[in-house]
Structures are given as structure tokens and as C-alpha cells.
Enzyme design. Structure first.
Site, short mmCIF file in Angstrom:
data_model
loop_
_atom_site.label_atom_id
_atom_site.label_comp_id
_atom_site.label_asym_id
_atom_site.label_seq_id
_atom_site.Cartn_x
_atom_site.Cartn_y
_atom_site.Cartn_z
N HIS A 57 0.81 -1.21 0.00
CA HIS A 57 0.00 0.00 0.00
C HIS A 57 0.85 1.27 0.00
O HIS A 57 0.39 2.31 0.47
CB HIS A 57 -0.93 0.00 1.22
CG HIS A 57 -2.03 -1.02 1.15
ND1 HIS A 57 -3.01 -0.99 0.18
CD2 HIS A 57 -2.29 -2.11 1.92
CE1 HIS A 57 -3.84 -2.01 0.35
NE2 HIS A 57 -3.42 -2.71 1.40
N ARG A 82 6.92 -6.30 3.26
CA ARG A 82 5.67 -6.85 2.71
C ARG A 82 5.68 -6.75 1.20
O ARG A 82 5.86 -5.68 0.63
CB ARG A 82 4.46 -6.11 3.28
CG ARG A 82 3.15 -6.63 2.67
CD ARG A 82 1.92 -6.28 3.46
NE ARG A 82 1.58 -4.87 3.44
CZ ARG A 82 0.48 -4.36 4.00
NH1 ARG A 82 -0.37 -5.17 4.63
NH2 ARG A 82 0.25 -3.07 3.95
N ASP A 96 16.38 -11.79 -3.12
CA ASP A 96 17.71 -11.56 -3.69
C ASP A 96 18.28 -10.20 -3.28
O ASP A 96 19.49 -10.07 -3.10
CB ASP A 96 17.66 -11.66 -5.21
CG ASP A 96 17.66 -13.10 -5.71
OD1 ASP A 96 17.82 -14.02 -4.88
OD2 ASP A 96 17.49 -13.31 -6.93
N GLU A 161 -6.52 -11.95 6.10
CA GLU A 161 -7.21 -10.68 5.91
C GLU A 161 -8.63 -10.81 5.36
O GLU A 161 -9.26 -9.80 5.04
CB GLU A 161 -6.40 -9.80 4.95
CG GLU A 161 -4.99 -9.52 5.39
CD GLU A 161 -4.30 -8.55 4.46
OE1 GLU A 161 -4.45 -7.34 4.67
OE2 GLU A 161 -3.63 -9.01 3.52
N ASP A 187 -8.84 -5.10 6.30
CA ASP A 187 -9.38 -5.92 5.21
C ASP A 187 -10.30 -7.01 5.75
O ASP A 187 -11.29 -7.36 5.10
CB ASP A 187 -8.25 -6.52 4.40
CG ASP A 187 -7.68 -5.55 3.38
OD1 ASP A 187 -8.46 -5.05 2.55
OD2 ASP A 187 -6.47 -5.28 3.41
#
Length: 275
Positions: A57, A82, A96, A161, A187
């Protein structure tokens, strides 16, 4: 004579799973959403346990996430990143670039959770692409036996969520390779038909249901809770970690408080939405 460091003496930092396992109290953290390495560093030095760098977000990409990880690396805080969603390629890229601890949003089923475990592991246990010699994750092959040890150097958390995720929470918590859960009440409330009502009794009960499922499975469960009383309630209910704020919301509320105190002004709504 200059000191010559042995590049093969690099010791990886403990993972989020390690920190949770060793903790003797609830851990507390905050979100880094603004994309600024400087702000992320300020958050890292706050004394909180966790800085969660948000790629879902927030207006951040891989380069910004890398810069924020580099900025917080000097501090004892544990960084978690996230992903925007549970995609194998995106998770490969995050791993990575050196994100030891990744969080995947919107995991609704055991099958999804198992797929995310495979995404963060090399074959034959998973499907993570092998590019460690080119990557910060292995410090460009300076971590001895990185490929063989990669699974122990990475932690995977998944978010519950939705109502479907709530129903599957016990099974998701029991998936081998899922190191922690995070409940997203915003959510979850929307999925339950209670949009914007994160503190509704039914939502709170649902969150606590996930906490119990995690405790039963031996998997730590965290919660997003910016309201202090609610955060304390979830900690008392057994949440292993609680995210209690975000850089952008702290700045918004603090700047509004300054305006209110010195000007007597409340923020004006924009004439039109900014999108």
C-alpha cells in the site's frame, strides 16, 4: 598497515522467526510506508522491535526497499518487507535484494500458504530461482554455503485478511515453513461486511480466534492495531507481535495537532480526490 577483512566471515543477522522464538514478551513495531530511507532509519532507531517496510500500500519499488533495508541495517530492529502480493517472481526479487523476512498479504488457504513456502525456498523444496552469486542476499557469495543454508536464513509470514483466510487460519498456521501470521483487521472487517470497523466486536473476536489458532499450532500471530487500547488487548490475548503505527499516519496526526494548537485549524478536505 590497513586491516584486511575476510569476506567469508560474514554472519547473517537473526531472522524474524528467530526474534519471535527468542522473545519473552510481545514485540512491537511500526510500518515504513513513505518510501524514505531517512525516515525508515529514524523509525529503526526509535526503540521499537520491528520496522515493516510496505510494498503493498505504499509508493515503493525494489530500489526503495533496498535503500530502506540498507538504512535500517545498522540498528537492532528487525526489518520485515511486505510484498505487494504473493507472486513467485516478486518474492524472488525481494529475497535476492536482501529481504531476509518477507510478508505476503491476502493468503486465504492452505494451498496458497504452501505455494508461498515453495516460492521462498530453492529446489528441490521450492521454486526460488537461483541467482545468489549476483545478489545481496548472499552478500555476493560471501556467506558460506548460502544456497544450502538459505531456508534457515529467511523467514516467511503470511497475512490473514479475509473471511476465507479466517476459516483456514488453523490450517495455514500449521503449514511447515510458515513462520508467523499477521492479521489485517481492516481488510478482514471489509470482508466481513464491516468496512472501516476494525474495532467492531465481531472483528476483534475474529482476530482473537486467529491468535488462538496460532497458539495451538505453535505459530506466532501478529496484529495490526494502531489504537493503543486495542493493541494492548491483543497483546494480552497472546499476540506475539503488534504493529502500532506507521510513519505516514504519525506525521499526519502530529502535523494536524500542531496546526490545531498554534492556528486553531483543522485539516481541510481536498476539493477532489487525488486519484
Amino acid at each position: 598497515m590497513p586491516i584486511r577483512l575476510n569476506p567469508f566471515e560474514h554472519t547473517p543477522t537473526p531472522t524474524f522467526a528467530d526474534r519471535l522464538r527468542e522473545a519473552d514478551r510481545t514485540l512491537f513495531g511500526m510500518w515504513s510506508c513513505g518510501g524514505s530511507p531517512l525516515v525508515a532509519e529514524i523509525c529503526a532507531g526509535s526503540g521499537l522491535d520491528i520496522v515493516l517496510i510496505d510494498g503493498e500500500h505504499s509508493p515503493v519499488g525494489l530500489e526503495s526497499i533496498l535503500s530502506q533495508l540498507q538504512a535500517v541495517a545498522a540498528y537492532p530492529v528487525v526489518p520485515v518487507v511486505r510484498a505487494p502480493y504473493g507472486d513467485t517472481v516478486i518474492l524472488k526479487q525481494l529475497l535476492d535484494l536482501g529481504a531476509q523476512n518477507v510478508l505476503v498479504p491476502m493468503v486465504d488457504s492452505v494451498e496458497q500458504a504452501e505455494a508461498m513456502v515453495r516460492a521462498v525456498r530453492y529446489p528441490p523444496q521450492g521454486v526460488r530461482g537461483v541467482g545468489s552469486a549476483l545478489a545481496r542476499s548472499s552478500r555476493w557469495s560471501r556467506i558460506p554455503d548460502y544456497l544450502a543454508r538459505a531456508s534457515e536464513l529467511v523467514s516467511l509470514s503470511v497475512q490473514i485478511e479475509t473471511a476465507d483466510g479466517l476459516d483456514a487460519a488453523a490450517g495455514i498456521a500449521a503449514v511447515d515453513g510458515v513462520d508467523a501470521l499477521l492479521v489485517g483487521p481492516a481488510d478482514l472487517a471489509a470482508s466481513m461486511g464491516l468496512l472501516g470497523q476494525q474495532n467492531h466486536p465481531d472483528v476483534v473476536a475474529a482476530v482473537e480466534r486467529v491468535i488462538v489458532a496460532g497458539v495451538d499450532a505453535g505459530t506466532p500471530v501478529g496484529v495490526n492495531a494502531f489504537d493503543p487500547a486495542t493493541a494492548e488487548r491483543y497483546a494480552a490475548a497472546g499476540a506475539a507481535y503488534v504493529l502500532v503505527g506507521a510513519d505516514v499516519t504519525l506525521l499526519a496526526r502530529a502535523s494536524e495537532a500542531l496546526a490545531e494548537r498554534f492556528i486553531g485549524a483543522s485539516p481541510e478536505a481536498p476539493a477532489a480526490a487525488s486519484y
